[in-house]
Design a protein around this motif. Structure first.
Motif, PDB file in Angstrom:
ATOM      1  N   ALA A  89     -47.358   9.393   1.370  1.00 49.35           N
ATOM      2  CA  ALA A  89     -47.414   8.368   0.324  1.00 49.35           C
ATOM      3  C   ALA A  89     -48.527   7.357   0.609  1.00 49.35           C
ATOM      4  O   ALA A  89     -49.174   6.849  -0.321  1.00 49.35           O
ATOM      5  CB  ALA A  89     -46.069   7.647   0.241  1.00 49.35           C
ATOM      6  N   THR A  90     -48.773   7.066   1.866  1.00 50.36           N
ATOM      7  CA  THR A  90     -49.680   5.969   2.227  1.00 50.36           C
ATOM      8  C   THR A  90     -51.098   6.139   1.677  1.00 50.36           C
ATOM      9  O   THR A  90     -51.656   5.168   1.164  1.00 50.36           O
ATOM     10  CB  THR A  90     -49.701   5.794   3.766  1.00 50.36           C
ATOM     11  OG1 THR A  90     -48.348   5.811   4.238  1.00 50.36           O
ATOM     12  CG2 THR A  90     -50.361   4.503   4.171  1.00 50.36           C
ATOM     13  N   PRO A  91     -51.721   7.317   1.757  1.00 54.18           N
ATOM     14  CA  PRO A  91     -53.119   7.391   1.298  1.00 54.18           C
ATOM     15  C   PRO A  91     -53.317   7.481  -0.204  1.00 54.18           C
ATOM     16  O   PRO A  91     -54.462   7.395  -0.670  1.00 54.18           O
ATOM     17  CB  PRO A  91     -53.667   8.661   1.959  1.00 54.18           C
ATOM     18  CG  PRO A  91     -52.572   9.295   2.711  1.00 54.18           C
ATOM     19  CD  PRO A  91     -51.303   8.564   2.419  1.00 54.18           C
ATOM     20  N   ILE A 129     -49.399   8.030   9.967  1.00 48.88           N
ATOM     21  CA  ILE A 129     -48.606   8.259  11.172  1.00 48.88           C
ATOM     22  C   ILE A 129     -47.172   8.559  10.736  1.00 48.88           C
ATOM     23  O   ILE A 129     -46.648   7.893   9.829  1.00 48.88           O
ATOM     24  CB  ILE A 129     -48.689   7.054  12.146  1.00 48.88           C
ATOM     25  CG1 ILE A 129     -47.896   7.328  13.438  1.00 48.88           C
ATOM     26  CG2 ILE A 129     -48.245   5.750  11.486  1.00 48.88           C
ATOM     27  CD1 ILE A 129     -48.166   6.301  14.553  1.00 48.88           C
ATOM     28  N   GLY A 130     -46.578   9.558  11.347  1.00 44.97           N
ATOM     29  CA  GLY A 130     -45.191   9.895  11.030  1.00 44.97           C
ATOM     30  C   GLY A 130     -44.231   9.075  11.890  1.00 44.97           C
ATOM     31  O   GLY A 130     -44.631   8.493  12.899  1.00 44.97           O
ATOM     32  N   GLY A 136     -51.293  14.253  11.605  1.00 45.49           N
ATOM     33  CA  GLY A 136     -51.187  15.588  11.020  1.00 45.49           C
ATOM     34  C   GLY A 136     -49.718  15.957  11.157  1.00 45.49           C
ATOM     35  O   GLY A 136     -48.830  15.139  10.904  1.00 45.49           O
ATOM     36  N   PHE A 137     -49.464  17.173  11.633  1.00 48.59           N
ATOM     37  CA  PHE A 137     -48.075  17.534  11.968  1.00 48.59           C
ATOM     38  C   PHE A 137     -47.969  17.813  13.468  1.00 48.59           C
ATOM     39  O   PHE A 137     -47.196  18.674  13.890  1.00 48.59           O
ATOM     40  CB  PHE A 137     -47.609  18.737  11.140  1.00 48.59           C
ATOM     41  CG  PHE A 137     -46.968  18.372   9.824  1.00 48.59           C
ATOM     42  CD1 PHE A 137     -46.011  17.368   9.726  1.00 48.59           C
ATOM     43  CD2 PHE A 137     -47.304  19.069   8.668  1.00 48.59           C
ATOM     44  CE1 PHE A 137     -45.409  17.054   8.515  1.00 48.59           C
ATOM     45  CE2 PHE A 137     -46.709  18.764   7.446  1.00 48.59           C
ATOM     46  CZ  PHE A 137     -45.757  17.755   7.372  1.00 48.59           C
ATOM     47  N   TYR A 155     -49.284  20.549   0.114  1.00 51.31           N
ATOM     48  CA  TYR A 155     -50.370  19.575   0.287  1.00 51.31           C
ATOM     49  C   TYR A 155     -51.608  20.006  -0.498  1.00 51.31           C
ATOM     50  O   TYR A 155     -52.429  19.177  -0.887  1.00 51.31           O
ATOM     51  CB  TYR A 155     -50.682  19.384   1.771  1.00 51.31           C
ATOM     52  CG  TYR A 155     -49.624  18.569   2.500  1.00 51.31           C
ATOM     53  CD1 TYR A 155     -48.706  17.778   1.801  1.00 51.31           C
ATOM     54  CD2 TYR A 155     -49.547  18.583   3.882  1.00 51.31           C
ATOM     55  CE1 TYR A 155     -47.750  17.029   2.461  1.00 51.31           C
ATOM     56  CE2 TYR A 155     -48.591  17.827   4.562  1.00 51.31           C
ATOM     57  CZ  TYR A 155     -47.700  17.053   3.839  1.00 51.31           C
ATOM     58  OH  TYR A 155     -46.764  16.300   4.499  1.00 51.31           O
ATOM     59  N   HIS A 191     -46.211  11.413  14.950  1.00 48.26           N
ATOM     60  CA  HIS A 191     -47.138  12.525  14.710  1.00 48.26           C
ATOM     61  C   HIS A 191     -48.375  12.070  13.934  1.00 48.26           C
ATOM     62  O   HIS A 191     -48.333  11.116  13.152  1.00 48.26           O
ATOM     63  CB  HIS A 191     -46.457  13.720  14.024  1.00 48.26           C
ATOM     64  CG  HIS A 191     -46.041  13.554  12.600  1.00 48.26           C
ATOM     65  ND1 HIS A 191     -44.879  14.080  12.092  1.00 48.26           N
ATOM     66  CD2 HIS A 191     -46.633  12.937  11.546  1.00 48.26           C
ATOM     67  CE1 HIS A 191     -44.787  13.817  10.808  1.00 48.26           C
ATOM     68  NE2 HIS A 191     -45.841  13.107  10.451  1.00 48.26           N
ATOM     69  N   LYS A 216     -42.581   1.989  10.348  1.00 52.44           N
ATOM     70  CA  LYS A 216     -43.653   2.501  11.217  1.00 52.44           C
ATOM     71  C   LYS A 216     -43.975   1.530  12.358  1.00 52.44           C
ATOM     72  O   LYS A 216     -44.829   1.787  13.183  1.00 52.44           O
ATOM     73  CB  LYS A 216     -44.935   2.739  10.401  1.00 52.44           C
ATOM     74  CG  LYS A 216     -44.799   3.690   9.230  1.00 52.44           C
ATOM     75  CD  LYS A 216     -44.701   5.133   9.700  1.00 52.44           C
ATOM     76  CE  LYS A 216     -44.440   6.101   8.562  1.00 52.44           C
ATOM     77  NZ  LYS A 216     -45.546   6.255   7.642  1.00 52.44           N
ATOM     78  N   LEU A 229     -55.657  17.798   6.951  1.00 52.96           N
ATOM     79  CA  LEU A 229     -55.050  17.934   8.270  1.00 52.96           C
ATOM     80  C   LEU A 229     -54.060  19.084   8.379  1.00 52.96           C
ATOM     81  O   LEU A 229     -53.987  19.740   9.419  1.00 52.96           O
ATOM     82  CB  LEU A 229     -54.242  16.660   8.582  1.00 52.96           C
ATOM     83  CG  LEU A 229     -54.989  15.413   8.978  1.00 52.96           C
ATOM     84  CD1 LEU A 229     -54.067  14.211   8.871  1.00 52.96           C
ATOM     85  CD2 LEU A 229     -55.502  15.569  10.405  1.00 52.96           C
ATOM     86  N   ASP A 230     -53.268  19.274   7.318  1.00 52.50           N
ATOM     87  CA  ASP A 230     -52.099  20.124   7.537  1.00 52.50           C
ATOM     88  C   ASP A 230     -51.536  20.671   6.231  1.00 52.50           C
ATOM     89  O   ASP A 230     -51.963  20.285   5.141  1.00 52.50           O
ATOM     90  CB  ASP A 230     -51.015  19.352   8.307  1.00 52.50           C
ATOM     91  CG  ASP A 230     -50.748  17.964   7.724  1.00 52.50           C
ATOM     92  OD1 ASP A 230     -51.191  17.698   6.580  1.00 52.50           O
ATOM     93  OD2 ASP A 230     -50.106  17.145   8.402  1.00 52.50           O
ATOM     94  N   THR A 269     -52.284  13.387   3.956  1.00 55.04           N
ATOM     95  CA  THR A 269     -51.355  13.338   2.819  1.00 55.04           C
ATOM     96  C   THR A 269     -50.270  12.292   3.097  1.00 55.04           C
ATOM     97  O   THR A 269     -50.453  11.423   3.932  1.00 55.04           O
ATOM     98  CB  THR A 269     -50.745  14.736   2.586  1.00 55.04           C
ATOM     99  OG1 THR A 269     -50.257  15.206   3.835  1.00 55.04           O
ATOM    100  CG2 THR A 269     -51.773  15.689   2.023  1.00 55.04           C
TER     101      THR A 269
END
Ligand code: GLP
Length: 253
Positions: free
Chosen positions: A45-47, A141-142, A148-149, A87, A146, A210, A73-74, A43
């Protein structure tokens, strides 16, 4: 003698719309080749444009998702699936109400006892295994590194579980939730071990904010402090970096 398979690091750079097209084309190719493919989805914004491209593949080229199985993922915890910030809602809205894929899973963020959460996480792992494992896992990527989370400190062999969200991750979610106090403090996420079992991984990183973390993840030491760095140990991972990160390429490679 080492029996480990060699790790192939593929780096694809370009303007974001080009990356989106390439990733969507790879997913469409997989689904054409393997109609019952198992996809791991992300999830953020990127995808979103990738999902828009998949919808176009479905509507314009007739790509058939009817036998595809998807696992996200989460999910935030606690949250109701119908909540606009969940999500579950994101996936339904951005993808599943627009394609013919009846079999999709998002971890449940509904409030439950500790025992029930652990059982649900175990069941999620079993569902992935019973589906034959994930063929292709899409990742963002967070800011904390991260995937996922899985926040810093996540272990290499971690599995689907309840986790605490870092301050930066919660700050990034304020825009969606409206205020800091409304952002959940916890989430359910596939583990690092779960993610690394996917047969192919695509990570997409977009934008200046990022840059540093992606550089660390790709080329720094493999450490729990940068969870995405564990991807260096995966035999088939592609890093898709948009223009903002491309400028950094001499340092990245
Ligand atoms: C959330 C998701 C991650 C995602 C990240 C980045 O934290 N749990 O899976 O990679 O957001 O989101 P964005 O693409 O909006 O930067």
């Amino acid at each position: 003698m080492s029996t480990q398979s060699p790790c192939l690091k593929t780096v694809i750079t370009g303007e974001y719309p080009v990356l989106v097209r390439r990733i969507a084309a790879r997913i469409a190719e997989l689904v054409r080749f393997k109609p019952n493919a198992v996809l791991g989805l992300a999830t953020g914004a990127t995808p979103i444009p990738i999902y828009e491209a998949l919808v176009r593949y479905h509507r314009q080229e007739g790509i058939d998702f009817s036998r595809v199985v998807c696992f996200n993922l989460d999910e935030y915890y606690p949250i109701l699936p119908a909540s606009p910030q969940s999500y579950h809602h994101y996936m339904q809205n951005n993808l599943f109400r627009k394609i013919n894929c009846p079999t999709w899973h998002v971890p449940s963020g509904e409030a439950a006892s500790q025992d029930m959460i652990e059982e649900a996480c175990h069941q999620y792992e079993m569902q992935i295994q019973n589906a034959g494992g994930i063929d292709l896992q899409l990742l963002g990527i967070g800011r904390t590194g991260h995937i996922g989370f899985n926040e810093p400190g996540s272990q290499r062999h971690s599995r689907t579980r309840l986790v605490n969200l870092d301050r930066e991750t919660r700050e990034d979610a304020v825009a969606d939730f409206g205020s800091d106090k409304d952002v959940p403090r916890q989430a359910i996420t596939m583990g690092i071990g779960t993610i690394l079992e996917a047969r192919e991984i695509i990570l997409i990183a977009r934008g200046e904010k990022k840059r540093t973390i992606t550089q660390l993840a790709m080329d720094g030491p493999v450490v729990a402090e940068v969870p995405a760095s564990y991807l260096q140990e995966h035999p088939r991972v592609s890093w898709y970096l948009d223009g903002a990160l491309e400028n950094n390429l001499p340092q990245l490679l």
